[in-house]
Design a protein around this motif. Structure first.
Motif, PDB file in Angstrom:
ATOM      1  N   ALA A 129       0.829  -1.206   0.000  1.00 41.73           N
ATOM      2  CA  ALA A 129       0.000   0.000   0.000  1.00 41.73           C
ATOM      3  C   ALA A 129       0.863   1.256   0.000  1.00 41.73           C
ATOM      4  O   ALA A 129       0.560   2.234  -0.718  1.00 41.73           O
ATOM      5  CB  ALA A 129      -0.927  -0.017   1.217  1.00 41.73           C
ATOM      6  N   LEU A 130       1.946   1.251   0.790  1.00 44.28           N
ATOM      7  CA  LEU A 130       2.822   2.420   0.835  1.00 44.28           C
ATOM      8  C   LEU A 130       3.551   2.629  -0.496  1.00 44.28           C
ATOM      9  O   LEU A 130       3.688   3.764  -0.963  1.00 44.28           O
ATOM     10  CB  LEU A 130       3.839   2.268   1.971  1.00 44.28           C
ATOM     11  N   ALA A 150       1.957  -0.393  -9.015  1.00 42.57           N
ATOM     12  CA  ALA A 150       0.581  -0.113  -9.441  1.00 42.57           C
ATOM     13  C   ALA A 150      -0.390  -0.231  -8.274  1.00 42.57           C
ATOM     14  O   ALA A 150      -0.219  -1.080  -7.387  1.00 42.57           O
ATOM     15  CB  ALA A 150       0.177  -1.077 -10.555  1.00 42.57           C
ATOM     16  N   ARG A 151      -1.381   0.631  -8.275  1.00 47.83           N
ATOM     17  CA  ARG A 151      -2.433   0.524  -7.272  1.00 47.83           C
ATOM     18  C   ARG A 151      -3.377  -0.609  -7.662  1.00 47.83           C
ATOM     19  O   ARG A 151      -3.736  -0.751  -8.828  1.00 47.83           O
ATOM     20  CB  ARG A 151      -3.200   1.850  -7.164  1.00 47.83           C
ATOM     21  N   THR A 152      -3.732  -1.394  -6.687  1.00 48.19           N
ATOM     22  CA  THR A 152      -4.656  -2.505  -6.900  1.00 48.19           C
ATOM     23  C   THR A 152      -5.773  -2.387  -5.877  1.00 48.19           C
ATOM     24  O   THR A 152      -5.676  -1.595  -4.927  1.00 48.19           O
ATOM     25  CB  THR A 152      -3.942  -3.856  -6.718  1.00 48.19           C
ATOM     26  N   PRO A 153      -6.834  -3.169  -6.034  1.00 47.47           N
ATOM     27  CA  PRO A 153      -7.897  -3.130  -5.020  1.00 47.47           C
ATOM     28  C   PRO A 153      -7.374  -3.383  -3.606  1.00 47.47           C
ATOM     29  O   PRO A 153      -7.864  -2.786  -2.644  1.00 47.47           O
ATOM     30  CB  PRO A 153      -8.847  -4.236  -5.474  1.00 47.47           C
ATOM     31  N   LEU A 154      -6.349  -4.246  -3.479  1.00 47.43           N
ATOM     32  CA  LEU A 154      -5.792  -4.494  -2.151  1.00 47.43           C
ATOM     33  C   LEU A 154      -5.104  -3.257  -1.603  1.00 47.43           C
ATOM     34  O   LEU A 154      -5.341  -2.870  -0.448  1.00 47.43           O
ATOM     35  CB  LEU A 154      -4.786  -5.645  -2.191  1.00 47.43           C
ATOM     36  N   SER A 155      -4.264  -2.612  -2.395  1.00 46.95           N
ATOM     37  CA  SER A 155      -3.548  -1.434  -1.893  1.00 46.95           C
ATOM     38  C   SER A 155      -4.521  -0.331  -1.523  1.00 46.95           C
ATOM     39  O   SER A 155      -4.337   0.372  -0.522  1.00 46.95           O
ATOM     40  CB  SER A 155      -2.536  -0.932  -2.930  1.00 46.95           C
ATOM     41  N   LEU A 156      -5.559  -0.174  -2.313  1.00 48.68           N
ATOM     42  CA  LEU A 156      -6.560   0.855  -2.019  1.00 48.68           C
ATOM     43  C   LEU A 156      -7.311   0.535  -0.733  1.00 48.68           C
ATOM     44  O   LEU A 156      -7.591   1.428   0.075  1.00 48.68           O
ATOM     45  CB  LEU A 156      -7.534   0.999  -3.183  1.00 48.68           C
ATOM     46  N   PHE A 213      -5.953   4.318   6.382  1.00 50.22           N
ATOM     47  CA  PHE A 213      -5.156   5.448   6.846  1.00 50.22           C
ATOM     48  C   PHE A 213      -5.509   6.728   6.093  1.00 50.22           C
ATOM     49  O   PHE A 213      -4.719   7.671   6.064  1.00 50.22           O
ATOM     50  CB  PHE A 213      -3.662   5.141   6.660  1.00 50.22           C
ATOM     51  N   GLY A 214      -6.702   6.738   5.500  1.00 49.79           N
ATOM     52  CA  GLY A 214      -7.124   7.912   4.750  1.00 49.79           C
ATOM     53  C   GLY A 214      -6.202   8.218   3.589  1.00 49.79           C
ATOM     54  O   GLY A 214      -6.095   9.366   3.155  1.00 49.79           O
ATOM     55  N   HIS A 215      -5.530   7.174   3.075  1.00 50.40           N
ATOM     56  CA  HIS A 215      -4.585   7.304   1.955  1.00 50.40           C
ATOM     57  C   HIS A 215      -3.509   8.346   2.265  1.00 50.40           C
ATOM     58  O   HIS A 215      -3.008   9.021   1.365  1.00 50.40           O
ATOM     59  CB  HIS A 215      -5.336   7.657   0.660  1.00 50.40           C
ATOM     60  N   ALA A 216      -3.162   8.445   3.540  1.00 52.12           N
ATOM     61  CA  ALA A 216      -2.160   9.423   3.982  1.00 52.12           C
ATOM     62  C   ALA A 216      -0.990   8.686   4.630  1.00 52.12           C
ATOM     63  O   ALA A 216      -1.159   7.999   5.642  1.00 52.12           O
ATOM     64  CB  ALA A 216      -2.770  10.403   4.971  1.00 52.12           C
ATOM     65  N   ILE A 217       0.196   8.827   4.058  1.00 49.94           N
ATOM     66  CA  ILE A 217       1.376   8.124   4.554  1.00 49.94           C
ATOM     67  C   ILE A 217       1.705   8.492   6.007  1.00 49.94           C
ATOM     68  O   ILE A 217       2.037   7.602   6.806  1.00 49.94           O
ATOM     69  CB  ILE A 217       2.578   8.371   3.625  1.00 49.94           C
ATOM     70  N   PRO A 218       1.626   9.780   6.422  1.00 52.65           N
ATOM     71  CA  PRO A 218       1.921  10.093   7.832  1.00 52.65           C
ATOM     72  C   PRO A 218       1.035   9.321   8.809  1.00 52.65           C
ATOM     73  O   PRO A 218       1.495   8.906   9.882  1.00 52.65           O
ATOM     74  CB  PRO A 218       1.676  11.599   7.913  1.00 52.65           C
ATOM     75  N   ARG A 219      -0.244   9.141   8.452  1.00 52.02           N
ATOM     76  CA  ARG A 219      -1.133   8.384   9.335  1.00 52.02           C
ATOM     77  C   ARG A 219      -0.728   6.913   9.375  1.00 52.02           C
ATOM     78  O   ARG A 219      -0.807   6.267  10.426  1.00 52.02           O
ATOM     79  CB  ARG A 219      -2.584   8.518   8.861  1.00 52.02           C
ATOM     80  N   TRP A 262       0.494   4.823  12.694  1.00 48.49           N
ATOM     81  CA  TRP A 262      -0.097   3.521  13.051  1.00 48.49           C
ATOM     82  C   TRP A 262       1.005   2.486  13.246  1.00 48.49           C
ATOM     83  O   TRP A 262       0.996   1.734  14.225  1.00 48.49           O
ATOM     84  CB  TRP A 262      -1.064   3.082  11.956  1.00 48.49           C
ATOM     85  N   MET A 263       1.978   2.456  12.332  1.00 54.16           N
ATOM     86  CA  MET A 263       3.053   1.463  12.402  1.00 54.16           C
ATOM     87  C   MET A 263       3.903   1.629  13.657  1.00 54.16           C
ATOM     88  O   MET A 263       4.433   0.654  14.190  1.00 54.16           O
ATOM     89  CB  MET A 263       3.922   1.530  11.155  1.00 54.16           C
ATOM     90  N   ASP A 264       4.041   2.877  14.117  1.00 51.02           N
ATOM     91  CA  ASP A 264       4.835   3.110  15.327  1.00 51.02           C
ATOM     92  C   ASP A 264       4.268   2.380  16.539  1.00 51.02           C
ATOM     93  O   ASP A 264       5.006   2.070  17.486  1.00 51.02           O
ATOM     94  CB  ASP A 264       4.903   4.617  15.624  1.00 51.02           C
ATOM     95  N   GLN A 265       2.965   2.127  16.519  1.00 45.72           N
ATOM     96  CA  GLN A 265       2.308   1.494  17.661  1.00 45.72           C
ATOM     97  C   GLN A 265       1.794   0.090  17.361  1.00 45.72           C
ATOM     98  O   GLN A 265       1.325  -0.604  18.269  1.00 45.72           O
ATOM     99  CB  GLN A 265       1.112   2.360  18.121  1.00 45.72           C
TER     100      GLN A 265
END
Length: 292
Positions: free
Chosen positions: A163-164, A172-178, A184-190, A194-197
């Motif tokens: 996804a990242l 390529a974006r796929t249904p799984l990545s989406l 995470f609202g398609h936002a990498i910082p979010r 999440w990964m930090d915890q």
């Protein structure tokens, strides 16, 4: 005559289960609580164990005083870690007797009624547990993320990575990545926050999504699942190479990964005779012929 009781406990990374029986193996009560992996620390582990035991006693409508006449077998995830057994030995459990093992050992005991054999557990993590000539040993299961191949946590980690990369435009974006990035609202910082915890259990919660998309034909999801299946295949090959007479698949992910295995591999598998709590009761000293 004073009655004796037997208590089996399966303390794993996802939940802690308890089953209380009489000396004939008749189930009197059960209890279910949250995660009880030794990673949570001795105090937190003891609190979870106490809660599961209290629930089983309440279900059986028995007073806590019966614990002094209760023989206990505990299978605890992570008990092989340095200091865990010593920490448990220092606790003041009021049992007539108590025996400890890993959660995979009791699962293998239950699966084969205490006889030689092996299991491959595919759940939040993964581990093979083998008994040959009455000697128990494990294969893999060193912990996420360095181990646990073919597990739910491993599937989830691969999906988050995909996804990242898709958000970056590196793949390529796929249904799984989406579907994953939507969490995470398609936002990498979010996603990073999440990964930090995130725990292995959090990653494993994504595994059903991966399986669903793989079954639907998503190319990346299929590649992730096919890779997991290859690890499972190698686990099973190694189990037989190490001398096990048979092997059973166990764990929540096992039914979903089984169709992705080769027919010749599936043909070598057997169904387990009993579950981990059956094995825990055997560890406690309950006669294996008892109907548990």
């Amino acid at each position: 005559m004073t009655q004796s009781y037997y208590l089996g406990i399966d303390a794993g990374g996802s939940h802690c289960r308890a089953r209380l029986t009489d000396a004939a193996g008749i189930v009197l009560g059960t209890g279910l609580t949250g995660p009880a992996n030794a990673r949570i620390g001795t105090e937190a582990l003891r609190a979870t164990l106490d809660e599961a035991i209290a629930l089983a006693l309440a279900d059986a409508r028995l007073d806590p005083e019966v614990l002094t006449r209760t023989h206990v077998g505990m299978g605890i995830a992570g008990i092989s870690r340095i200091g865990v057994r010593e920490g448990l030995a220092a606790t003041d459990f009021p049992f007539a007797s108590v025996a400890y093992a890993t959660d995979s050992v009791i699962a293998n005991l239950g699966a084969h009624g205490g006889r030689d054999g092996a299991i491959l557990i595919l759940g939040t993590g993964s581990i093979a547990q083998v008994r040959v000539g009455g000697v128990d040993f494990a294969i893999g299961g060193y912990g996420f993320p360095i181990s646990d191949e073919g597990s739910g946590a491993a599937l989830g980690l691969s999906a988050v990575r995909h996804a990242l990369r898709a958000l970056d435009g590196r793949t390529a974006r796929t249904p799984l990545s989406l579907a994953v990035s939507d969490r995470f609202g398609h936002a990498i910082p979010r996603a990073i926050a999440w990964m930090d915890q995130a725990s292995p259990r959090d990653y494993a919660a994504i595994a059903p999504l991966v399986m669903d998309h793989a079954d639907a034909g998503d190319a990346i999801a299929r590649s992730i699942v096919e890779d997991a299946a290859q690890h499972v295949e190698r686990f099973i090959e190694t189990i037989f190479e190490r001398g096990a007479p048979n092997c059973a698949l166990m764990g929540g992910l096992a039914p979903r990964l089984r169709p992705w295995l080769r027919e010749r591999t599936v043909a070598r598998l057997i169904d387990p005779r009993g579950d981990a709590l059956s094995g825990a009761l055997m560890l406690a000293g309950l006669n294996v012929s008892a109907p548990v």
